[in-house]
Design an enzyme around this catalytic site. Structure first.
Site, PDB file in Angstrom:
ATOM      1  N   LYS A 184      44.705  73.399  58.423  1.00  0.00           N
ATOM      2  CA  LYS A 184      45.157  72.002  58.470  1.00  0.00           C
ATOM      3  C   LYS A 184      45.968  71.659  57.222  1.00  0.00           C
ATOM      4  O   LYS A 184      46.872  70.816  57.269  1.00  0.00           O
ATOM      5  CB  LYS A 184      43.973  71.056  58.665  1.00  0.00           C
ATOM      6  CG  LYS A 184      42.937  71.066  57.533  1.00  0.00           C
ATOM      7  CD  LYS A 184      43.246  70.064  56.438  1.00  0.00           C
ATOM      8  CE  LYS A 184      42.264  70.166  55.284  1.00  0.00           C
ATOM      9  NZ  LYS A 184      42.545  69.204  54.216  1.00  0.00           N
ATOM     10  N   THR A 241      44.607  64.635  56.945  1.00  0.00           N
ATOM     11  CA  THR A 241      45.446  65.276  55.935  1.00  0.00           C
ATOM     12  C   THR A 241      46.930  65.156  56.244  1.00  0.00           C
ATOM     13  O   THR A 241      47.755  65.157  55.331  1.00  0.00           O
ATOM     14  CB  THR A 241      45.069  66.767  55.802  1.00  0.00           C
ATOM     15  OG1 THR A 241      43.660  66.889  55.714  1.00  0.00           O
ATOM     16  CG2 THR A 241      45.680  67.373  54.574  1.00  0.00           C
TER      17      THR A 241
END
Length: 319
Positions: A184, A241
């Site tokens: 991620k 994120t």
């Protein structure tokens, strides 16, 4: 007693939250800084404005955890091996819990595999998921994933890591939790670059979506469970994120998109992970177009628009 190794923003924040349950030791290498934090009750360099609880002890003296006491390793993935090589004998036989995300350059190993390589006996696990240090330290509600292959031990540790503001979910799928947390960050760099270059929200959404498909594909190839990747340590962490300016990886990507110079003292785990995963993909014959494009960006071999053109010109296929 819980011991937290590493007094960066996240290590400090975890120590602050865990101190709601009982005594915590926060270790850092720098003697002068440790003394300052212990006396002022604030980590002004990494987490300013947060007062440390009275039962949180800051020290540069390596603790000697007793059997059963938890040790959290809040050091960057690329420095984890060096830390363990220097200190693993002092950390005892209790559980070692990684609180970092990424894959090691050169070996492609995840944090728990690095721990196991340096200490073959004993429990190695990881605490991961969508969380920012500032939110954790301020007592804001946060949900994390604790991944431990030993289900029985994991249940007891889960309870110790749960605090009034941190709800911890448990899984035995360590592979899924680690791949989700590592990749991620790679996608966050790409999304930041898209926004920094002015390519728009639609392009970011497309990159996030195809990036998630790539995470699922590579992680399940290595034995991860799809449900794990759809949870906190995968999709949940990806969303946070890739959309928030509190994310160092996202902001690093923005600086690439804008052509700005980024602060080299800031840890950006996704940059090293992009390189490690691109090498792994080449070695194993995996197709990771987004990761490969991000690797090109961080190495300065690709411009953002060239990377986007490369992704858009791939052969058409079903979703």
């Amino acid at each position: 007693m819980i011991h937290v190794m590493g007094a960066g923003a996240y290590g400090t924040a975890l120590a602050v939250s865990l101190a709601q349950n009982g005594p915590v030791t926060l270790w850092l290498r720098d003697k002068v800084q440790a003394k300052e934090i212990q006396e002022t009750r604030e980590n002004r360099k990494r987490l300013p404005g947060v007062r440390l609880p009275d039962n949180l002890t800051v020290t540069s003296a390596m603790p000697a955890p007793k059997d059963g006491e938890l040790t959290l390793l809040a050091v960057p993935t690329q420095k984890l091996r060096g830390f363990l090589e220097s200190h693993v004998a002092q950390l005892g036989r209790g559980p070692l819990i990684a609180c970092c995300k990424g894959m090691e350059l050169g070996t492609g190993l995840s944090p728990t595999k690095v721990i196991s390589a340096l200490r073959p006996q004993g429990i190695s696990a990881i605490l991961t998921g969508p969380s920012f240090a500032a939110d954790v330290a301020r007592g804001l509600p946060t949900a994390l994933t604790f991944a431990c292959a030993d289900a029985e031990s994991g249940t007891g540790i889960q309870a110790q890591l749960t605090t009034p503001n941190i709800r911890v979910y448990r899984t035995t799928d360590v592979i899924g939790a680690e791949f989700g947390g590592a990749l991620k960050n790679v996608m966050a760099i790409g999304c930041g670059a898209v926004i920094g270059a002015g390519l728009g929200e639609s392009a970011r959404s497309a990159l996030m979506t195809r990036g998630f498909a790539e995470i699922v594909r590579v992680a399940t190839t290595h034995g991860a469970q799809r449900d794990t990747l759809s949870g906190l340590s995968g999709f949940g962490d990806l969303v946070l994120t890739c959309t928030s300016e509190q994310s160092r990886n996202y902001m690093y990507g923005q600086s690439i998109g804008r052509g700005d110079v980024f602060d080299e003292t800031v840890t950006v785990e996704g940059a090293a992970t992009a390189r490690a995963m691109t090498q792994l993909a080449q070695d194993q014959g995996l197709d990771l177009p987004v990761t490969t494009a991000v690797c090109g960006l961080v190495q300065g071999k690709l411009k953002v628009r060239d990377a986007m053109d490369m992704l858009l010109s791939r052969p058409l296929k079903e979703e």
